[in-house]
Design an enzyme around this catalytic site. Structure first.
Site, PDB file in Angstrom:
ATOM      1  N   SER A  82       0.819  -1.198   0.000  1.00 22.36           N
ATOM      2  CA  SER A  82       0.000   0.000   0.000  1.00 22.36           C
ATOM      3  C   SER A  82       0.867   1.269   0.000  1.00 22.36           C
ATOM      4  O   SER A  82       1.693   1.463  -0.891  1.00 22.36           O
ATOM      5  CB  SER A  82      -0.965  -0.045   1.194  1.00 22.36           C
ATOM      6  OG  SER A  82      -1.963   0.936   1.090  1.00 22.36           O
ATOM      7  N   ASP A 211      -9.349  -5.349  -4.162  1.00 23.30           N
ATOM      8  CA  ASP A 211      -8.932  -4.309  -3.223  1.00 23.30           C
ATOM      9  C   ASP A 211      -9.862  -3.110  -3.344  1.00 23.30           C
ATOM     10  O   ASP A 211     -10.012  -2.546  -4.426  1.00 23.30           O
ATOM     11  CB  ASP A 211      -7.481  -3.909  -3.537  1.00 23.30           C
ATOM     12  CG  ASP A 211      -6.842  -3.079  -2.446  1.00 23.30           C
ATOM     13  OD1 ASP A 211      -7.579  -2.382  -1.722  1.00 23.30           O
ATOM     14  OD2 ASP A 211      -5.619  -3.133  -2.314  1.00 23.30           O
ATOM     15  N   HIS A 239      -7.510  -5.789   0.310  1.00 28.79           N
ATOM     16  CA  HIS A 239      -6.357  -4.942   0.598  1.00 28.79           C
ATOM     17  C   HIS A 239      -5.354  -5.605   1.534  1.00 28.79           C
ATOM     18  O   HIS A 239      -4.151  -5.547   1.301  1.00 28.79           O
ATOM     19  CB  HIS A 239      -6.829  -3.614   1.192  1.00 28.79           C
ATOM     20  CG  HIS A 239      -5.755  -2.587   1.275  1.00 28.79           C
ATOM     21  ND1 HIS A 239      -5.122  -2.059   0.162  1.00 28.79           N
ATOM     22  CD2 HIS A 239      -5.164  -1.968   2.342  1.00 28.79           C
ATOM     23  CE1 HIS A 239      -4.214  -1.179   0.530  1.00 28.79           C
ATOM     24  NE2 HIS A 239      -4.211  -1.104   1.849  1.00 28.79           N
TER      25      HIS A 239
END
Length: 262
Positions: A82, A211, A239
């Site tokens: 991320s 995600d 995610h």
């Protein structure tokens, strides 16, 4: 073991080294070294965001110190999740000779052709206020400028971040998350990433198809603009893939390291 490889795992926003616990276990059981780091004011790192982390350099200090401590002939697989895609990109620029391959797990993937901060700006332009639900932001530079720090809200965590995770991992996360600085101004500097250094490190992007934080369209846009050496796809992955599908992510890491580690 003869096939031992060293994986360095860097967490995303609001998280810490703790979020890698399942993947670290699988890697170590397979005979590898696995180092999960807390960035500044994250996880159990003792600093406080508002008092002791005023720049991206402060935030990255644990990663910078760790990379600097590695022997010259000790290369690692550097993994960022991320928001940590931006963090490992700066490490790639500073320590290209110590990285066999950089793995971006549904992560910000910048290009040496533009400022990493542009990606943050793009993300917020594409993301509606409503979709951020109960996340909380601070605007230290004024409401008209990008936020300076953020923390996920419990509903956002449940519905988007941890959608495919078990309830125990969600509860653990709610206990452990901390606010993260976004450092948009620091990431917006010119020539932060160069073709000679950042561009010399092999890059693999792992797409998480389901995600809802870094949606697939945005992931594909970054891939198109940055042109990593390889793209791998994990289907039905949300995610927090390291918690919801650790075995699939582990197998992906094994394939990548077998191909690129030297």
């Amino acid at each position: 073991m003869g096939n031992e490889k060293h994986f360095v795992l860097v967490h995303g926003a609001c998280h810490g080294a703790w979020c890698w616990y399942k993947l670290v276990t699988l890697l170590k059981q397979a005979g590898h070294r696995a180092t999960a780091l807390d960035l500044g004011a994250s996880g159990i790192h003792p600093w406080q965001l508002d008092d002791e982390v005023s720049s991206i350099s402060d935030y990255l200090q644990p990663l910078t110190d760790f990379m600097a401590s590695l022997p010259e002939n000790n290369k690692v697989v550097l993994v960022g999740h991320s928001y940590a895609g931006l963090c490992i990109s700066l490490a790639m620029e500073n320590f290209p000779e110590k990285i066999s391959v950089a793995v971006f797990v549904s992560a910000y993937l910048p290009s040496f052709n533009s400022s990493p901060g542009n990606l943050i700006q793009q993300y917020f332009k594409r993301t509606s206020v409503e979709s951020l639900m109960d996340c909380q932001f601070k605007f230290g530079n004024g409401i008209e400028k990008p936020p300076t720090s953020a923390i996920f809200g419990p509903e956002y965590m449940k519905i988007k971040v941890y959608k495919y995770c078990n309830p125990e991992d969600l509860e653990l996360a709610n206990m452990l998350i901390r606010p993260t600085g976004l450092f948009v101004d620091d990431f917006s500097g010119d020539s932060l990433l160069t073709e000679a250094k950042f561009g010399s490190v092999r890059r693999v992007f792992i797409v998480c198809e389901e995600d809802e934080v870094m949606d697939e369209e945005f992931q594909r846009l970054m891939i198109k603009n940055s042109q990593p050496h390889e793209v791998k796809v994990i289907r039905e992955a949300g995610h927090m893939i390291m918690l919801s599908k650790p075995k699939e992510l582990y197998l992906c890491m094994e394939e990548i390291s077998e191909k690129y580690y030297n």
